[in-house]
Design a protein around this motif. Structure first.
Motif, short mmCIF file in Angstrom:
data_model
loop_
_atom_site.label_atom_id
_atom_site.label_comp_id
_atom_site.label_asym_id
_atom_site.label_seq_id
_atom_site.Cartn_x
_atom_site.Cartn_y
_atom_site.Cartn_z
N GLN A 226 0.85 -1.19 0.00
CA GLN A 226 0.00 0.00 0.00
C GLN A 226 0.89 1.25 0.00
OE1 GLN A 226 -2.06 -0.98 3.59
NE2 GLN A 226 -3.64 -2.16 2.54
N PRO A 227 1.48 1.57 -1.16
CA PRO A 227 2.47 2.65 -1.22
C PRO A 227 1.84 4.03 -1.13
CG PRO A 227 2.04 1.81 -3.42
CD PRO A 227 1.26 0.94 -2.46
N LEU A 228 2.67 5.00 -0.77
CA LEU A 228 2.22 6.39 -0.76
C LEU A 228 1.83 6.82 -2.16
CD1 LEU A 228 2.08 9.16 0.83
CD2 LEU A 228 4.37 9.58 -0.06
N VAL A 229 2.65 6.48 -3.15
CA VAL A 229 2.38 6.75 -4.56
C VAL A 229 2.49 5.44 -5.31
CG1 VAL A 229 3.11 7.99 -6.63
CG2 VAL A 229 3.30 9.09 -4.39
N ASP A 230 1.41 5.02 -5.96
CA ASP A 230 1.42 3.78 -6.73
C ASP A 230 2.15 4.05 -8.05
OD1 ASP A 230 0.93 1.46 -8.18
OD2 ASP A 230 -1.02 1.15 -7.22
N LEU A 231 3.41 3.67 -8.11
CA LEU A 231 4.22 3.97 -9.29
C LEU A 231 3.77 3.19 -10.51
CD1 LEU A 231 7.79 4.25 -7.72
CD2 LEU A 231 6.20 6.08 -8.33
N ARG A 232 3.12 2.06 -10.30
CA ARG A 232 2.61 1.31 -11.45
C ARG A 232 1.52 2.09 -12.16
NH1 ARG A 232 3.76 -2.39 -7.51
NH2 ARG A 232 5.22 -4.05 -8.10
N ILE A 233 0.65 2.74 -11.35
CA ILE A 233 -0.37 3.60 -11.94
C ILE A 233 0.27 4.85 -12.54
CG2 ILE A 233 -2.35 5.07 -11.40
CD1 ILE A 233 -3.25 2.99 -9.39
N SER A 234 1.28 5.40 -11.84
CA SER A 234 1.94 6.61 -12.33
C SER A 234 2.70 6.36 -13.62
CB SER A 234 2.91 7.14 -11.27
OG SER A 234 2.21 7.48 -10.08
N ALA A 235 3.07 5.09 -13.88
CA ALA A 235 3.80 4.75 -15.10
C ALA A 235 2.88 4.55 -16.30
CB ALA A 235 4.64 3.51 -14.88
N ARG A 236 1.56 4.53 -16.08
CA ARG A 236 0.66 4.43 -17.23
C ARG A 236 0.88 5.62 -18.15
NH1 ARG A 236 -4.96 2.86 -13.99
NH2 ARG A 236 -4.25 0.80 -13.25
N PRO A 237 0.91 5.39 -19.45
CA PRO A 237 1.27 6.48 -20.38
C PRO A 237 0.46 7.76 -20.17
CG PRO A 237 1.21 4.41 -21.55
CD PRO A 237 0.70 4.11 -20.17
N GLN A 238 -0.84 7.65 -19.91
CA GLN A 238 -1.65 8.86 -19.77
C GLN A 238 -1.23 9.65 -18.53
OE1 GLN A 238 -5.58 8.67 -21.00
NE2 GLN A 238 -6.36 10.29 -19.70
N VAL A 239 -0.91 8.94 -17.44
CA VAL A 239 -0.49 9.62 -16.22
C VAL A 239 0.94 10.13 -16.36
CG1 VAL A 239 -0.16 9.36 -13.73
CG2 VAL A 239 -2.03 8.16 -14.86
#
Length: 459
Positions: A226-239
């Motif tokens: 349960q990270p502070l910032v979900d880097l997997r989501i942040s790595a999505r091209p749109q984000v």
């Protein structure tokens, strides 16, 4: 909070009985605090209630304003400014509450206006702060800010509902600590590098520390449940590409705000300065804030019709055109006002589109932390802009009337840098995947705080 102390900057060393170098911490402290607290407050809002953390953020700002209002020395002033910076999370928290509460028909325009307040507040705050500083005791600026913050708290309690959406789990204290250390090291190097020397051991050491800590932090976040910032989501091209565009658009927006006031206020003996007071210079910048407020609904309609990517592309294009024209428009007040308004149109279009792009790509339970990270990216852009433009203005100088001023070429160079940043933002935005209009973003329904689902269904 960002422009509140700008009218005081020339007099801060005398007012606080300190050196100019130490007085600069009054600005730097708020920047560092805001950078650290923005993603943290967003995450806390996702977990413990966005309205609750919104009130906490505003309360910290009120306390910080009171501390500054009582201060006549450096240390308490810096402490107060640290507390004021902790309130910067109100933007992502406000956007998150809107996403949870508003119907689709109102969501786009509301978020567009909320996002644009990042520019509106600064543009309107500068002349107001200058008027107070010129005609009243300088402490009144902070008491006025505290009073507005207290009014905000009352209004939030009366009219803003608590979001029912919760992200279950534990807060990532290790991740928050790692991000804080990395960001502070990075931003200190960026903002203080010119004064310390870009090749100094302190600056290079901080940059190295930032790289090491942020890389380690990223690796840790990928391994945390349960990270502070979900880097997997942040790595999505749109984000990812929206956040990259946010950095360069933030750079472009701030470069102009460093150039125009100085051109307006520098004396006429420089052959380019217009010899205006700080109040007049602030009033010349105020129309850009009003324009942002008026244009943000247009951005929402553009996003609704064609998608927020088109709004972002249009915004960066308008900013680039505004900067390119500004190079030739520094010789009259009305021209500077016109160019600041044109660029404000672009900033409003771009800033209003960014939260919609982020929200289309992240789960509802991640809204606060994701929009907080996006706001942080804009802050990194403005900090970098301040450092780079500061170096340009400090190194391209001229002497007039026995004093040293930035040369006309320095301001032209700074404007071309802003234009280049806007063009880079345009190129980055082209890589954002195409999406449906903004109303297609997920809107929450029935999920409550006791619902175990992490990502609620859309209406």
């Amino acid at each position: 909070m960002q422009t509140l102390v700008v009218p005081l900057l020339p007099n801060l060393p005398k007012l606080l009985d300190t050196s100019p170098t130490d007085a600069s911490w009054v600005v730097t402290a708020t920047l560092l605090s805001g950078a650290v607290c923005t993603p943290v407050m967003g995450r806390l809002g996702d977990m413990f209630g966005k309205r609750r953390i919104l009130i906490v953020s505003l309360a910290l700002m009120v306390v910080g304003s009171a501390v500054c209002g009582l201060s006549d020395t450096l240390l308490p002033m810096v402490l107060g400014r640290l507390l004021q910076g902790a309130s910067f999370g109100v933007i992502p928290l406000g956007i998150s509450i809107m996403r949870d509460e508003l119907p689709p028909a109102k969501l786009g325009s509301s978020i567009a206006l909320m996002s644009a307040t990042l520019g509106i507040g600064g543009a309107i705050g500068l002349p107001v702060a200058a008027l107070i500083a010129q005609h009243a005791d300088w402490h009144m600026m902070f008491w006025a800010a505290g009073a507005i913050g207290a009014l905000d708290i009352v209004l939030v309690l009366l009219v803003v509902p608590e979001s029912p959406i919760r992200l279950p789990g534990r807060f990532d204290f290790v991740g928050a600590g790692g991000l804080s250390v990395g960001l502070v090291a990075l931003l200190l190097a960026i903002t203080k590098g010119a004064g310390w020397g870009w090749g100094s051991a302190t600056t290079l050491g901080l940059l190295g520390l930032a790289v090491v800590v942020l890389l380690g932090w990223g690796r840790l976040e990928l391994r945390t449940a349960q990270p502070l910032v979900d880097l997997r989501i942040s790595a999505r091209p749109q984000v990812l590409f929206t956040n990259l565009a946010s950095i360069v658009v933030g750079f472009a927006m701030f470069a102009q705000s460093l150039v125009f006031p100085q051109v307006l206020m520098n004396p006429e003996i420089t052959d380019y300065g217009l010899g205006q007071s700080m109040v007049v210079a602030g009033l010349c910048m105020a129309p850009s804030g009003i324009v942002m407020m008026l244009v943000s609904p247009l951005s929402a309609r553009l996003s609704a019709a064609y998608g927020p990517k088109i709004s972002l592309l249009a915004g960066t294009l308008v900013i680039a055109i505004g900067y390119a024209l500004s190079v030739f428009m520094l010789d009259a007040i009305w021209k500077i006002v016109a160019m600041s308004v044109l660029s404000a149109v672009g900033v409003a279009l771009a800033y209003a589109a960014m939260p919609s792009l982020i929200m289309q790509a992240v789960p509802i339970g991640e809204t606060g932390s994701a929009t907080g990270l996006n706001t942080l990216m804009r802050s990194i852009g403005t900090s970098t802009s301040s450092a780079v433009v500061g170096v340009v203005l400090a190194n391209l100088t001229m002497r007039a009337g026995g004093h040293e001023f930035p040369s006309h070429d320095a301001f032209v160079t700074a404007l071309w840098l802003g234009c280049g940043a806007a063009v880079l933002g345009l190129l980055v935005a082209l890589f954002i995947p195409g999406r449906k209009p903004v109303e297609a973003a997920q809107i929450p329904t029935e999920t409550r705080a006791d619902d175990p689902a992490t990502v609620p269904t859309a209406r």
